[in-house]
Design a protein around this motif. Sequence first.
Motif, PDB file in Angstrom:
ATOM      1  N   THR A   1       0.803  -1.225   0.000  1.00  0.00           N
ATOM      2  CA  THR A   1       0.000   0.000   0.000  1.00  0.00           C
ATOM      3  C   THR A   1       0.837   1.277   0.000  1.00  0.00           C
ATOM      4  O   THR A   1       0.295   2.365  -0.208  1.00  0.00           O
ATOM      5  CB  THR A   1      -0.949   0.033   1.209  1.00  0.00           C
ATOM      6  OG1 THR A   1      -0.183  -0.028   2.422  1.00  0.00           O
ATOM      7  CG2 THR A   1      -1.922  -1.142   1.169  1.00  0.00           C
ATOM      8  N   ARG A   2       2.152   1.162   0.234  1.00  0.00           N
ATOM      9  CA  ARG A   2       2.979   2.368   0.223  1.00  0.00           C
ATOM     10  C   ARG A   2       4.446   1.991   0.010  1.00  0.00           C
ATOM     11  O   ARG A   2       4.824   0.826   0.076  1.00  0.00           O
ATOM     12  CB  ARG A   2       2.824   3.160   1.520  1.00  0.00           C
ATOM     13  CG  ARG A   2       3.251   2.418   2.768  1.00  0.00           C
ATOM     14  CD  ARG A   2       3.002   3.260   4.008  1.00  0.00           C
ATOM     15  NE  ARG A   2       3.511   2.614   5.210  1.00  0.00           N
ATOM     16  CZ  ARG A   2       3.462   3.150   6.422  1.00  0.00           C
ATOM     17  NH1 ARG A   2       2.912   4.351   6.581  1.00  0.00           N
ATOM     18  NH2 ARG A   2       3.950   2.508   7.465  1.00  0.00           N
TER      19      ARG A   2
ATOM     20  N   ARG B   1       4.286  -0.378  -2.846  1.00  0.00           N
ATOM     21  CA  ARG B   1       3.341   0.329  -3.707  1.00  0.00           C
ATOM     22  C   ARG B   1       3.931   0.506  -5.113  1.00  0.00           C
ATOM     23  O   ARG B   1       3.235   0.310  -6.128  1.00  0.00           O
ATOM     24  CB  ARG B   1       3.011   1.681  -3.075  1.00  0.00           C
ATOM     25  CG  ARG B   1       2.298   2.703  -3.961  1.00  0.00           C
ATOM     26  CD  ARG B   1       0.856   2.356  -4.234  1.00  0.00           C
ATOM     27  NE  ARG B   1       0.218   3.411  -5.024  1.00  0.00           N
ATOM     28  CZ  ARG B   1      -0.566   4.369  -4.525  1.00  0.00           C
ATOM     29  NH1 ARG B   1      -0.801   4.409  -3.217  1.00  0.00           N
ATOM     30  NH2 ARG B   1      -1.128   5.263  -5.309  1.00  0.00           N
TER      31      ARG B   1
ATOM     32  N   GLY C   1      -5.604   1.864   4.515  1.00  0.00           N
ATOM     33  CA  GLY C   1      -4.541   1.783   3.519  1.00  0.00           C
ATOM     34  C   GLY C   1      -4.951   0.984   2.298  1.00  0.00           C
ATOM     35  O   GLY C   1      -4.646   1.351   1.156  1.00  0.00           O
TER      36      GLY C   1
ATOM     37  N   ARG D   1      -7.452   3.058   0.259  1.00  0.00           N
ATOM     38  CA  ARG D   1      -6.787   4.153  -0.448  1.00  0.00           C
ATOM     39  C   ARG D   1      -6.053   3.638  -1.682  1.00  0.00           C
ATOM     40  O   ARG D   1      -6.089   4.258  -2.746  1.00  0.00           O
ATOM     41  CB  ARG D   1      -5.811   4.864   0.489  1.00  0.00           C
ATOM     42  CG  ARG D   1      -5.150   6.090  -0.139  1.00  0.00           C
ATOM     43  CD  ARG D   1      -4.322   6.853   0.858  1.00  0.00           C
ATOM     44  NE  ARG D   1      -3.236   6.056   1.400  1.00  0.00           N
ATOM     45  CZ  ARG D   1      -3.171   5.619   2.651  1.00  0.00           C
ATOM     46  NH1 ARG D   1      -4.150   5.909   3.506  1.00  0.00           N
ATOM     47  NH2 ARG D   1      -2.145   4.892   3.070  1.00  0.00           N
ATOM     48  N   LEU D   2      -5.397   2.488  -1.557  1.00  0.00           N
ATOM     49  CA  LEU D   2      -4.677   1.923  -2.697  1.00  0.00           C
ATOM     50  C   LEU D   2      -5.633   1.639  -3.846  1.00  0.00           C
ATOM     51  O   LEU D   2      -5.363   2.013  -4.998  1.00  0.00           O
ATOM     52  CB  LEU D   2      -3.960   0.631  -2.286  1.00  0.00           C
ATOM     53  CG  LEU D   2      -3.221  -0.092  -3.414  1.00  0.00           C
ATOM     54  CD1 LEU D   2      -2.003   0.707  -3.861  1.00  0.00           C
ATOM     55  CD2 LEU D   2      -2.799  -1.501  -2.975  1.00  0.00           C
TER      56      LEU D   2
ATOM     57  N   THR E   1      11.479   6.586   1.312  1.00  0.00           N
ATOM     58  CA  THR E   1      10.267   6.004   1.895  1.00  0.00           C
ATOM     59  C   THR E   1      10.000   6.609   3.272  1.00  0.00           C
ATOM     60  O   THR E   1      10.874   7.252   3.863  1.00  0.00           O
ATOM     61  CB  THR E   1      10.420   4.482   2.066  1.00  0.00           C
ATOM     62  OG1 THR E   1      11.495   4.218   2.993  1.00  0.00           O
ATOM     63  CG2 THR E   1      10.725   3.795   0.740  1.00  0.00           C
ATOM     64  N   GLN E   2       8.809   6.354   3.802  1.00  0.00           N
ATOM     65  CA  GLN E   2       8.456   6.838   5.142  1.00  0.00           C
ATOM     66  C   GLN E   2       9.342   6.200   6.203  1.00  0.00           C
ATOM     67  O   GLN E   2       9.720   6.845   7.183  1.00  0.00           O
ATOM     68  CB  GLN E   2       6.978   6.547   5.428  1.00  0.00           C
ATOM     69  CG  GLN E   2       6.019   7.378   4.598  1.00  0.00           C
ATOM     70  CD  GLN E   2       4.565   7.082   4.929  1.00  0.00           C
ATOM     71  OE1 GLN E   2       4.241   6.521   5.979  1.00  0.00           O
ATOM     72  NE2 GLN E   2       3.670   7.432   4.022  1.00  0.00           N
TER      73      GLN E   2
END
Length: 225
Positions: A10-11, A15, A37, A40-41, A183-184
């Motif tokens: 998802t991220r 992602r 998540g 949202r994806l 990335t986060q």
Amino acid sequence: MPNLVITGGTRGIGRAVVELFLKEGWNVCTCGRTEEGVKRLKEELKGPKNLYVKVCDVGDKNSAKAFVEFCKEKLGEFDLLINNASILGERLPIEEYPEEVWEEVIRVNLNGVFYITKYALPYMKSGGVIINLSSGAGKRPAPYWGAYAVSKFGVEGFSLLLAEELKPKGIKVYAFNPGATRTQMRAKAYPQEDPLTLKPPEKVAEFIMRLIKDRPEKVSVDYEL
């Protein structure tokens, strides 16, 4: 069309992999930790017919098994499995490391790889590929990286063991270190770092695509510019 199962899609890197492989015509089954998540994806990618998404906690064996069975129902057999989902934990010396954080990181980053792989193996095609996301912290001593480093050392070892076991089936296994990526998780680990100096996740996804086409003999693979 070939079939991909990837955790943590998802991220971030996950992602980017999902988007690239969808664009290349693959069927993709992925998961995220939260309903938000996952929703949202699907919304942002406009719900392509060849994308299947489910909420999953990979470190919970029942949740992991349910996700793999979901993927089997949607895809049939798997050409490619990518164990991508992981968490950072804390960057602290061992004597200060919270026990509950240690247990959670090992549960997700190492046990999760075991669960997903174990349940997916009966559905892996002969000649398929398994990629386990590793880290530079799992290849050399990384003080203050705590459970994250230990979990990635475990992923490296697990991948080496699995590669030997699956040779007779023609299934390739890689422990893949993507290196510094925008990335986060990277931002959390290095808050002082300028993310624009790092390669984007899309570059890592492209490298993974090349990796499964080239299929080198070595098990432990580092991203190369």
